[in-house]
Design an enzyme around this catalytic site. Structure first.
Site, mmCIF file in Angstrom:
data_model
loop_
_atom_site.group_PDB
_atom_site.id
_atom_site.type_symbol
_atom_site.label_atom_id
_atom_site.label_comp_id
_atom_site.label_asym_id
_atom_site.label_seq_id
_atom_site.Cartn_x
_atom_site.Cartn_y
_atom_site.Cartn_z
ATOM 1 N N LYS A 95 19.641 -16.041 19.270
ATOM 2 C CA LYS A 95 19.492 -15.233 17.767
ATOM 3 C C LYS A 95 20.972 -14.907 17.080
ATOM 4 O O LYS A 95 21.152 -14.006 17.498
ATOM 5 C CB LYS A 95 18.399 -14.129 17.915
ATOM 6 C CG LYS A 95 17.294 -14.511 18.274
ATOM 7 C CD LYS A 95 16.379 -13.285 18.256
ATOM 8 C CE LYS A 95 14.939 -13.161 18.396
ATOM 9 N NZ LYS A 95 14.232 -14.305 18.413
ATOM 10 N N ASP A 129 17.020 -19.915 17.085
ATOM 11 C CA ASP A 129 16.334 -19.344 16.899
ATOM 12 C C ASP A 129 16.181 -18.957 15.161
ATOM 13 O O ASP A 129 17.590 -18.644 14.987
ATOM 14 C CB ASP A 129 15.985 -18.200 17.696
ATOM 15 C CG ASP A 129 15.448 -17.978 19.002
ATOM 16 O OD1 ASP A 129 15.474 -19.643 19.341
ATOM 17 O OD2 ASP A 129 15.700 -17.258 19.653
ATOM 18 N N GLN A 158 10.418 -21.948 9.561
ATOM 19 C CA GLN A 158 9.205 -21.337 9.875
ATOM 20 C C GLN A 158 8.193 -21.950 9.086
ATOM 21 O O GLN A 158 8.711 -22.142 8.121
ATOM 22 C CB GLN A 158 9.465 -20.206 9.424
ATOM 23 C CG GLN A 158 10.078 -19.361 10.619
ATOM 24 C CD GLN A 158 11.082 -17.978 10.012
ATOM 25 O OE1 GLN A 158 10.992 -17.946 9.046
ATOM 26 N NE2 GLN A 158 10.569 -17.242 11.368
ATOM 27 N N ARG A 179 12.819 -26.987 15.462
ATOM 28 C CA ARG A 179 12.057 -27.009 16.400
ATOM 29 C C ARG A 179 10.870 -25.635 15.238
ATOM 30 O O ARG A 179 11.463 -24.961 14.475
ATOM 31 C CB ARG A 179 12.379 -25.357 17.421
ATOM 32 C CG ARG A 179 11.329 -25.083 17.580
ATOM 33 C CD ARG A 179 11.733 -23.901 18.422
ATOM 34 N NE ARG A 179 12.579 -24.436 20.222
ATOM 35 C CZ ARG A 179 13.046 -23.594 20.523
ATOM 36 N NH1 ARG A 179 13.911 -22.706 20.406
ATOM 37 N NH2 ARG A 179 13.619 -23.748 21.634
ATOM 38 N N LYS A 196 -3.848 -18.382 7.390
ATOM 39 C CA LYS A 196 -3.638 -18.976 8.583
ATOM 40 C C LYS A 196 -3.863 -20.567 8.002
ATOM 41 O O LYS A 196 -2.595 -21.596 8.660
ATOM 42 C CB LYS A 196 -4.851 -17.947 9.401
ATOM 43 C CG LYS A 196 -3.855 -19.192 10.275
ATOM 44 C CD LYS A 196 -4.952 -18.915 12.071
ATOM 45 C CE LYS A 196 -4.725 -19.481 13.276
ATOM 46 N NZ LYS A 196 -4.222 -20.614 13.063
ATOM 47 N N THR A 225 4.821 -24.389 19.229
ATOM 48 C CA THR A 225 2.880 -23.896 18.765
ATOM 49 C C THR A 225 2.210 -23.795 19.944
ATOM 50 O O THR A 225 2.997 -24.452 20.845
ATOM 51 C CB THR A 225 2.709 -24.428 17.210
ATOM 52 O OG1 THR A 225 1.618 -23.284 17.935
ATOM 53 C CG2 THR A 225 2.562 -25.575 17.746
ATOM 54 N N ARG A 287 5.622 -8.621 18.952
ATOM 55 C CA ARG A 287 5.760 -9.866 18.034
ATOM 56 C C ARG A 287 4.511 -10.644 18.518
ATOM 57 O O ARG A 287 4.019 -11.121 17.931
ATOM 58 C CB ARG A 287 6.769 -10.582 17.469
ATOM 59 C CG ARG A 287 8.266 -9.985 16.347
ATOM 60 C CD ARG A 287 8.833 -10.926 16.571
ATOM 61 N NE ARG A 287 9.594 -11.421 17.114
ATOM 62 C CZ ARG A 287 10.616 -10.858 17.328
ATOM 63 N NH1 ARG A 287 11.065 -9.146 16.457
ATOM 64 N NH2 ARG A 287 11.954 -10.822 17.611
HETATM 65 P P1 FDA Z 1 -1.498 -19.421 16.272
HETATM 66 O O1 FDA Z 1 -1.060 -17.974 16.259
HETATM 67 O O2 FDA Z 1 -2.439 -19.812 15.305
HETATM 68 O O3 FDA Z 1 -2.283 -19.288 18.163
HETATM 69 C C1 FDA Z 1 -2.496 -20.230 18.307
HETATM 70 C C2 FDA Z 1 -3.212 -20.761 19.779
HETATM 71 O O4 FDA Z 1 -2.373 -20.591 20.777
HETATM 72 C C3 FDA Z 1 -4.176 -18.689 19.824
HETATM 73 O O5 FDA Z 1 -5.629 -19.786 19.402
HETATM 74 C C4 FDA Z 1 -4.021 -19.159 21.260
HETATM 75 O O6 FDA Z 1 -5.015 -19.385 21.665
HETATM 76 C C5 FDA Z 1 -2.536 -18.819 21.534
HETATM 77 N N1 FDA Z 1 -1.959 -18.338 21.716
HETATM 78 C C6 FDA Z 1 -0.861 -17.973 20.245
HETATM 79 N N2 FDA Z 1 0.455 -17.199 20.345
HETATM 80 C C7 FDA Z 1 -0.132 -16.301 21.880
HETATM 81 C C8 FDA Z 1 -0.079 -14.900 21.893
HETATM 82 N N3 FDA Z 1 0.702 -14.236 22.293
HETATM 83 N N4 FDA Z 1 -0.779 -14.348 23.264
HETATM 84 C C9 FDA Z 1 -1.395 -15.245 24.115
HETATM 85 N N5 FDA Z 1 -2.263 -16.584 23.746
HETATM 86 C C10 FDA Z 1 -1.091 -16.506 21.920
HETATM 87 N N6 FDA Z 1 8.878 -17.503 16.038
HETATM 88 C C11 FDA Z 1 9.740 -16.921 14.554
HETATM 89 O O7 FDA Z 1 9.364 -16.738 13.692
HETATM 90 N N7 FDA Z 1 11.709 -17.439 14.962
HETATM 91 C C12 FDA Z 1 11.635 -18.387 16.643
HETATM 92 O O8 FDA Z 1 12.499 -18.580 16.530
HETATM 93 C C13 FDA Z 1 10.373 -18.688 17.293
HETATM 94 N N8 FDA Z 1 10.789 -19.465 18.154
HETATM 95 C C14 FDA Z 1 9.683 -20.315 19.273
HETATM 96 C C15 FDA Z 1 9.808 -20.567 19.963
HETATM 97 C C16 FDA Z 1 8.449 -21.254 20.343
HETATM 98 C C17 FDA Z 1 9.276 -22.088 21.063
HETATM 99 C C18 FDA Z 1 7.404 -20.640 20.723
HETATM 100 C C19 FDA Z 1 6.085 -21.193 21.285
HETATM 101 C C20 FDA Z 1 7.446 -19.978 19.091
HETATM 102 C C21 FDA Z 1 8.576 -19.176 18.215
HETATM 103 N N9 FDA Z 1 8.245 -18.567 17.486
HETATM 104 C C22 FDA Z 1 8.706 -17.944 16.512
HETATM 105 C C23 FDA Z 1 6.633 -17.947 16.980
HETATM 106 C C24 FDA Z 1 6.353 -18.654 15.965
HETATM 107 O O9 FDA Z 1 6.230 -18.424 14.871
HETATM 108 C C25 FDA Z 1 4.290 -17.626 16.317
HETATM 109 O O10 FDA Z 1 4.217 -16.965 15.707
HETATM 110 C C26 FDA Z 1 3.516 -18.020 17.749
HETATM 111 O O11 FDA Z 1 4.379 -18.870 18.368
HETATM 112 C C27 FDA Z 1 2.167 -18.075 17.896
HETATM 113 O O12 FDA Z 1 2.136 -18.932 17.082
HETATM 114 P P2 FDA Z 1 0.993 -20.018 17.215
HETATM 115 O O13 FDA Z 1 1.534 -21.423 16.700
HETATM 116 O O14 FDA Z 1 1.053 -20.232 18.609
HETATM 117 O O15 FDA Z 1 -0.423 -20.394 16.859
#
Ligand code: FDA
Length: 305
Positions: A95, A129, A158, A179, A196, A225, A287
């Site tokens: 970060k 990040d 993002q 990413r 969403k 994701t 978060r």
């Molecule tokens: P969404 O929240 O819609 O979730 C999809 C499904 O995934 C859910 O239904 C659930 O099953 C599962 N899931 C998601 N989150 C979960 C949790 N916490 N616990 C359990 N299950 C969960 N953000 C940012 O602002 N800056 C950054 O630098 C990063 N870096 C980053 C790196 C990587 C490798 C990942 C995977 C994520 C990030 N993020 C991030 C976080 C990102 O912005 C986001 O908040 C989370 O990934 C949750 O969103 P999803 O895309 O997973 O989808």
């Protein structure tokens, strides 16, 4: 619920008191193999055996003294040496405020260049990040300058931010590594999609356009994701244009949708797990709770020793 946890992530009093509570320490273990570098690296073995690469981030953000950034940069350099020493296929993610962006942009750039140069010489890669919206412009500026001197670098963008499509267009001449994530902070409706479905459709649109526009260039895309339906939708859309699964990576967090990480790797996707570790896990963990109410139930269950 999401807003309460995002508020708690920023609250100074809670940040000082909650992490010391044993139930919190038990609960966070679901998302973190441990606080030490060694515990994070040890977690790579089963993943690597299944063909899943790893990425590492030492938790921490918003430093208050620039001298702390020197220690953070030294830590990442040592981490890169250790990744190489252990023969791990691993990259690092940092970060900007962990390297002092709140205090001195030039010093932050110098730290990023030092870590990126070391990543390149050890055969690794540095990811930046993305934090809250107040940092987006400065972080992109840092990346533009970093990428000009060290190509083995990528940036997180993002999909909930309305500006991201134009940020990708702006970065395109650099043949960037991006990413793409949905976004983890509490941003106002003036600059971010808050619905969403809107975030999801923007996510798919941005990923597909980036892959199509970059098909003849050496871009890199990480789908950061856990939303497997979106990943499969993107794969299908670009697949019909002749772009295969080898043109992007799936990147998920340690401990989240683990079964899907193994399943996707088996199904031919390139998968990487981001492993977080370190003492300063509190805002990051808040978060994660904000993202999914079911995690709160898990945290409450951890109250029972
Ligand atoms: P969404 O929240 O819609 O979730 C999809 C499904 O995934 C859910 O239904 C659930 O099953 C599962 N899931 C998601 N989150 C979960 C949790 N916490 N616990 C359990 N299950 C969960 N953000 C940012 O602002 N800056 C950054 O630098 C990063 N870096 C980053 C790196 C990587 C490798 C990942 C995977 C994520 C990030 N993020 C991030 C976080 C990102 O912005 C986001 O908040 C989370 O990934 C949750 O969103 P999803 O895309 O997973 O989808």
């Amino acid at each position: 619920m999401r807003r309460i946890f995002l508020w708690a992530a920023r609250n100074r009093w809670l940040k000082e008191h909650l992490p010391a509570m044993p139930f919190m320490q038990r609960a966070v273990r679901r998302f973190m193999p441990g606080v030490t570098m060694a515990s994070a690296l040890d977690a790579a073995a089963p993943l690597q055996a299944a063909g899943i690469a790893t990425m590492y981030t030492r938790l921490g953000e918003n430093l208050e003294a620039l001298s702390e950034a020197d220690e953070v940069a030294d830590h990442y350099v040592a981490l890169l040496d250790e990744i190489k020493e252990r023969g791990i296929s691993g990259e690092v993610s940092v970060k900007p405020t962990q390297l002092g962006l709140d205090l001195d942009e030039e010093a932050t750039l110098a730290h990023l260049i030092r870590i990126a140069e070391h990543a390149a010489t050890t055969g690794s890669y540095l990811w930046i990040d993305m934090e809250g919206s107040a940092y987006v412009e400065r972080t992109i500026r840092l990346y533009e300058r970093l990428r000009a001197v060290q190509p083995r670098t990528g940036i997180c963008l993002q999909a909930y931010l309305k500006r991201t499509a134009s940020d990708i267009a702006r970065l395109m001449p650099l043949e960037p590594a991006i990413r793409l994530v949905k976004g983890a902070y509490d941003e106002p409706a003036s600059i971010a999609y808050r619905d969403k479905r809107r975030v999801d459709s923007n996510y798919v649109g941005l990923a597909v356009r980036f892959l199509l526009d970059g098909r003849d260039r050496s871009i890199r895309l990480g789908l950061g994701t856990h939303d497997v339906a979106l990943i499969e939708q993107i794969a299908e859309q670009v697949g019909s244009a002749g772009i295969g699964r080898d043109r992007f990576e799936v990147e998920m967090l340690y401990g989240i949708r683990v079964g899907e990480q193994y399943r996707l790797a088996k199904a031919g996707y390139r998968v990487a797990t981001l492993i977080a570790y370190g003492e300063h896990w509190y805002p990051w963990y808040m978060r994660r709770l904000a993202e999914r109410p079911a995690n709160v139930t898990f945290a409450i269950r951890s109250l029972i020793p």
